[in-house]
Design an enzyme around this catalytic site. Structure first.
Site, short mmCIF file in Angstrom:
data_model
loop_
_atom_site.label_atom_id
_atom_site.label_comp_id
_atom_site.label_asym_id
_atom_site.label_seq_id
_atom_site.Cartn_x
_atom_site.Cartn_y
_atom_site.Cartn_z
N GLN A 1 0.87 -1.19 0.20
CA GLN A 1 0.00 0.00 -0.02
C GLN A 1 0.97 1.16 -0.17
OE1 GLN A 1 -3.56 -0.70 2.93
NE2 GLN A 1 -1.81 -2.04 3.83
N HIS B 1 -1.62 1.11 -4.26
CA HIS B 1 -2.10 2.45 -4.32
C HIS B 1 -1.11 3.49 -4.94
CE1 HIS B 1 -4.08 1.90 0.07
NE2 HIS B 1 -4.63 1.25 -1.04
N CYS C 1 0.27 20.64 -16.67
CA CYS C 1 1.02 19.92 -17.95
C CYS C 1 1.60 20.53 -18.98
CB CYS C 1 -0.35 19.01 -18.52
SG CYS C 1 0.32 17.96 -19.90
#
Ligand code: OAD
Length: 240
Positions: free
Chosen positions: A97, A115, A143
Site C-alpha cells: 500500500q 496505491h 501539464c
C-alpha cells in the site's frame, strides 16, 4: 517465531502485504497516529478527489512535503529482508500500500503497488503520466502538453485500485501458501480484507506489527515488533 520462520522457509509460494509501518524505521511518517499529521490536518481529509477538487494547491503542498521527506529516506533492514526472500521463492508477490518506492529501492522486483507511486504525476486533462522526482517550482503543477492540472499518481479514498496490480494481488492471495502482513493498520479496504481472503484459500497468515490490528485475530501467527527487526529474523535462515 520459529514456527512462522519454518512456514516461510519451506513454502514455494509466498505473498507479502505491507503498509506504512514497514517504512516507519526509514523515517517515513505513517498515516495514523500523531506523526501522520501535516499542519494539524488529518491525511485522510487530504487524500481524496474532493479535497483535490476544492483546493489542489493545498493537497499538492501536502504531497510536496511528503515527497521531500521520502526523498531523504533509505530502505531499512525490513525492506532488505523482503528483497532477499523474494530471490529464494519461485512464486512470490509483494503487495504494498506504500507509495514511497522503498521496496524497489531495496531490490524487490515482483511488486504490486496497489496505491500507486508518489513519484508518478498524471495530468487530469490528457492523462499523460510520468515519473518526476524533483520539486515543482509552482503548485499545483500544470501539464506541459495540454496545460491541464496534474495530480499525484496515487490512489485516493473512493478511487479504484489500478487494475493490473489489483488483479495480480487477488490471484496471488488465492494461491499463496503463506501471507505475511507487515506494518499495516488493516483498516483501509480492500487491503484490509486480504488476510481473510488468503486464509479462506488455505494460506497461513503471519502478522508483523508492534500493535494489535483488526486482522490479528485471524492470523496463524502474530509477531509483535518492528518490521526492521522482525522481518530479517523471519525471512533469513537461522544460520545467517
Ligand atoms: P497506517 O498508518 O494506517 O498504519 C501503520 C501501521 O504500522 C500501524 O498498525 C502501526 O502499528 C504499524 N507500525 C508502526 N511502526 C511500525 C514498525 N516499525 N514496524 C511495523 N509496523 C509498524 O498505514 P497503512 O495501514 O499503510 O492510503 O494505511 C493504509 C492506507 O491508508 C495507506 O496506504 C493510505 C492511507 O490513507 C491512501 O492514501 C489511499
Amino acid at each position: 517465531m520459529d514456527t512462522a520462520r519454518g512456514w516461510i522457509r519451506t513454502c514455494r509460494s509466498l505473498c507479502v502485504l505491507t503498509g506504512a509501518g514497514v517504512s516507519a524505521e526509514s523515517g517515513v511518517p505513517t498515516f495514523r497516529g500523531p506523526q501522520g499529521l501535516w499542519k494539524e490536518k488529518d491525511p485522510m481529509s487530504l487524500a481524496t478527489p474532493e479535497a483535490f477538487a476544492e483546493d489542489p494547491k493545498e493537497v499538492w503542498e501536502w504531497y510536496q512535503w511528503r515527497r521531500q521527506r521520502i526523498r531523504g529516506c533509505a530502505p531499512n533492514p525490513g525492506h532488505a529482508a523482503l528483497a532477499a526472500v523474494e530471490a529464494a521463492k519461485p512464486d512470490f508477490l509483494l503487495v504494498t500500500q506504500n507509495v514511497d518506492g522503498l521496496h524497489r529501492a531495496a531490490g524487490s522486483r515482483r511488486v504490486a503497488e496497489i496505491h500507486g507511486s508518489i513519484w508518478v504525476v498524471r495530468c487530469t486533462g490528457c492523462g499523460a503520466e510520468r515519473e518526476e522526482r524533483d520539486d515543482f517550482p509552482e503548485l499545483p503543477p500544470r501539464c506541459d502538453g495540454c496545460g491541464g492540472l496534474r495530480r499525484p499518481g496515487v490512489v485516493w479514498f473512493g478511487e479504484m485500485l489500478p487494475r493490473e496490480e489489483s488483479d495480480a494481488a487477488m490471484e496471488m492471495l488465492s494461491r499463496c501458501e503463506v501471507l505475511i502482513v507487515a506494518g499495516t493498520s488493516a483498516v483501509v479496504a480492500p487491503a484490509s480484507g486480504y488476510a481473510a481472503l488468503a486464509r479462506r484459500h488455505g494460506a497461513r497468515v503471519i502478522e508483523v506489527n508492534p500493535d494489535e490490528t483488526p486482522v490479528s485475530g485471524i492470523c496463524d501467527a502474530t509477531i509483535r515488533g518492528k518490521s526492521g527487526d522482525v522481518l530479517p529474523a523471519l525471512c533469513y535462515p537461522r544460520s545467517s
